[in-house]
Design an enzyme around this catalytic site. Structure first.
Site, PDB file in Angstrom:
ATOM      1  N   LYS A  78       0.502  -0.895   0.322  1.00  0.00           N
ATOM      2  CA  LYS A  78      -0.139   0.313   0.467  1.00  0.00           C
ATOM      3  C   LYS A  78       0.815   1.508   0.089  1.00  0.00           C
ATOM      4  O   LYS A  78       1.498   1.182   0.513  1.00  0.00           O
ATOM      5  CB  LYS A  78      -1.567   0.061   1.260  1.00  0.00           C
ATOM      6  CG  LYS A  78      -2.107   1.177   1.217  1.00  0.00           C
ATOM      7  CD  LYS A  78      -3.115   1.071   0.658  1.00  0.00           C
ATOM      8  CE  LYS A  78      -3.848   1.978   0.015  1.00  0.00           C
ATOM      9  NZ  LYS A  78      -3.273   2.510  -1.354  1.00  0.00           N
ATOM     10  N   LYS A 102       4.903   2.805   8.559  1.00  0.00           N
ATOM     11  CA  LYS A 102       3.866   3.708   8.974  1.00  0.00           C
ATOM     12  C   LYS A 102       2.232   2.656   8.856  1.00  0.00           C
ATOM     13  O   LYS A 102       1.394   2.332   9.890  1.00  0.00           O
ATOM     14  CB  LYS A 102       3.403   4.910   7.494  1.00  0.00           C
ATOM     15  CG  LYS A 102       1.570   5.328   7.718  1.00  0.00           C
ATOM     16  CD  LYS A 102       2.071   6.658   6.497  1.00  0.00           C
ATOM     17  CE  LYS A 102       3.117   6.778   6.751  1.00  0.00           C
ATOM     18  NZ  LYS A 102       3.540   8.445   4.591  1.00  0.00           N
ATOM     19  N   LYS A 114       5.450   1.966  -2.786  1.00  0.00           N
ATOM     20  CA  LYS A 114       5.727   2.781  -3.334  1.00  0.00           C
ATOM     21  C   LYS A 114       5.442   2.999  -4.517  1.00  0.00           C
ATOM     22  O   LYS A 114       6.544   2.177  -5.676  1.00  0.00           O
ATOM     23  CB  LYS A 114       6.260   4.010  -2.468  1.00  0.00           C
ATOM     24  CG  LYS A 114       5.844   5.949  -2.932  1.00  0.00           C
ATOM     25  CD  LYS A 114       4.996   5.689  -1.752  1.00  0.00           C
ATOM     26  CE  LYS A 114       5.033   7.359  -1.675  1.00  0.00           C
ATOM     27  NZ  LYS A 114       4.337   7.528  -0.240  1.00  0.00           N
ATOM     28  N   THR A 198      -5.535  12.831   5.884  1.00  0.00           N
ATOM     29  CA  THR A 198      -3.593  12.885   6.099  1.00  0.00           C
ATOM     30  C   THR A 198      -3.312  14.540   7.596  1.00  0.00           C
ATOM     31  O   THR A 198      -3.099  14.123   8.237  1.00  0.00           O
ATOM     32  CB  THR A 198      -2.659  13.242   5.152  1.00  0.00           C
ATOM     33  OG1 THR A 198      -2.953  12.272   3.872  1.00  0.00           O
ATOM     34  CG2 THR A 198      -1.187  13.441   5.378  1.00  0.00           C
ATOM     35  N   ASN A 229      -2.522  19.185   0.163  1.00  0.00           N
ATOM     36  CA  ASN A 229      -3.992  18.362   0.934  1.00  0.00           C
ATOM     37  C   ASN A 229      -3.626  17.897   2.405  1.00  0.00           C
ATOM     38  O   ASN A 229      -4.335  18.649   3.220  1.00  0.00           O
ATOM     39  CB  ASN A 229      -4.677  17.460   0.168  1.00  0.00           C
ATOM     40  CG  ASN A 229      -5.020  17.696  -0.908  1.00  0.00           C
ATOM     41  OD1 ASN A 229      -5.406  18.090  -1.291  1.00  0.00           O
ATOM     42  ND2 ASN A 229      -4.704  16.359  -1.680  1.00  0.00           N
ATOM     43  N   SER A 357      -7.472   5.747   3.187  1.00  0.00           N
ATOM     44  CA  SER A 357      -7.522   4.654   1.995  1.00  0.00           C
ATOM     45  C   SER A 357      -7.557   3.354   2.359  1.00  0.00           C
ATOM     46  O   SER A 357      -8.400   3.006   1.778  1.00  0.00           O
ATOM     47  CB  SER A 357      -6.090   4.443   1.786  1.00  0.00           C
ATOM     48  OG  SER A 357      -5.909   5.835   1.312  1.00  0.00           O
TER      49      SER A 357
END
Length: 424
Positions: A78, A102, A114, A198, A229, A357
């Protein structure tokens, strides 16, 4: 061989080197699991792809793309996809590794991944951007999927990019697969609350940390680097809680107003003009002067490597909330600790985005969607619980919040690695 990755030697000042240094610091707290520590220093899978597209003028341009799966012991990969002219393999490796940490820190059933393309997206037309996205998705389609690896937005990517990625993947597999990406438009299976998630996570962990050091948010002075954001949502929430935004910086310049910037007007200006430059409600200042601003809370929410040892010596904040990934260099971490400045690290501070997410992914599988209030309540509960566990670990071992976060996360990752064993 004992090097971190034999086919990609790391530079001493790279994001990957920063990550490796963070892993080394946590090994003494892993007990019997330390024998598996090298697992954390080697990405499981690295894919480098050529992304050729025909430009509007008829010429063919080639771009280099990456998808890195760092660790899949706890579940599918992810992590986001970024489009930026400075994207490198080492950077994407580090970002994928931080995603492993994380996701484990907030106990999500994911590994870390990523992606990125080395490109200036602002130089492409809308049609060229779509071509780039679809070709890249087709190239990495070998290793992504709802149960394999789930991309999401990152720097210079958004819901539209995710819609193109989802559609391309779906066309290639012959069925609509909404769960292959998150951060999609709401009407294509996206989740309410995702855009500001976030930034909300930054606020929630910041609120909890402030409470523990006796810092009242009422009247607290906040400085934010980066008003995308993450930074914009965090700024809004802190101001709603009684704080004031005294300084802001982005790629267009830096502003200060000790009485407090009008956040709503500033964000409207940024949306219209593309940055903070020329905002009439604040005084412009030299970019380097941003790090000298007298504030209580500093939120670096731009790119990695921003807080150097020299800047760390100058910071006048009590609390640093890492909205960006890897904004503080390891040596700067030590400087801040010596000066008594508390750092809430990226791997917990900005985990709100991946948490929502996860909610989106779950909702896509069930085809049952929650309200935004339900999303925010679930997010707050997970973030507060994770922060409490990390704070207690920090107190128990007398270590920084960053090392404590890595200790909690690495233990979870390596327990999964140990129990799954090695195959064949």
């Amino acid at each position: 061989m004992n090097d971190a990755l034999s086919f990609a030697p790391h530079q001493a000042d790279s994001a990957w080197a920063t990550y490796l240094s963070q892993v080394d610091r946590v090994v003494p707290y892993l007990g019997r699991l330390a024998r598996w520590a090298d697992t954390l220093k080697r990405p499981k899978r690295v894919l480098i792809v050529d992304v050729p597209i025909e430009l509007d003028n008829g010429t063919v341009a080639h771009f280099e793309g990456y998808r890195v799966q760092h660790n899949l012991s706890r579940g599918p990969g992810k992590g986001g996809v970024r489009y930026h002219p400075d994207v490198t393999l080492q950077e994407v490796m580090a970002l994928s590794a931080w995603m492993s940490i994380k996701n484990a820190a907030v106990n999500l059933p994911y590994g870390g991944a990523k992606g990125g393309i080395r490109v200036n997206p602002k130089a492409l037309s809308h049609k060229e951007l779509e071509k780039l996205t679809r070709r890249y998705t087709s190239e990495i389609g070998l290793i992504i999927g709802p149960q394999q690896d789930i991309p999401a937005p990152d720097v210079n990517t958004n819901a539209q990019i995710m819609a193109w990625m989802m559609d391309t993947y779906s066309m290639n597999v012959g069925a609509t697969a909404t769960g292959v990406v998150t951060g999609k438009p709401i009407h294509l299976g996206g989740s309410l609350g995702r855009v500001k998630a976030t930034g909300r996570g930054v606020f929630v962990t910041g609120r909890e940390a402030a409470q523990r050091i006796g810092l009242s948010l009422e009247g607290a002075r906040v400085a934010v680097q980066g008003l995308g954001n993450v930074g914009s949502a965090a700024a809004e929430l802190f101001v709603q809680a009684g704080a004031k935004l005294v300084a802001a910086q982005d790629h267009t310049g830096s502003l200060i107003n000790t009485r407090g910037l009008d956040v709503a007007a500033l964000l409207a200006h940024v949306k219209e003009r593309g940055g903070v430059a020329d905002f009439p409600g604040g005084e412009p200042m030299a970019d380097e002067a941003f790090w000298d601003v007298d504030c209580d809370i500093l939120i670096p929410a731009a790119l990695e490597g921003q807080i150097t040892p020299e800047r760390a010596q100058r910071l006048r904040a009590r609390l640093v909330l890492e909205g960006a990934n890897g904004p503080t260099l390891p040596v700067a971490d030590d400087v801040l600790a010596d000066r008594g400045i508390l750092v809430v690290p990226d791997v917990i501070c900005n985990a709100g985005g991946v948490t929502v997410s996860y909610f989106e992914w779950v909702q896509d599988f069930s085809s049952f969607f929650w309200t935004e209030d339900e999303i925010n309540a679930r997010l707050d509960k997970i973030m507060v619980g994770a922060f409490n566990r990390i704070w207690d670990t920090s107190e128990q071992h007398r270590i920084s919040l960053r090392t404590a976060t890595f200790a909690v996360a690495c233990e979870r990752i390596l327990m999964a690695r140990e129990d799954r064993g090695l195959y064949p």
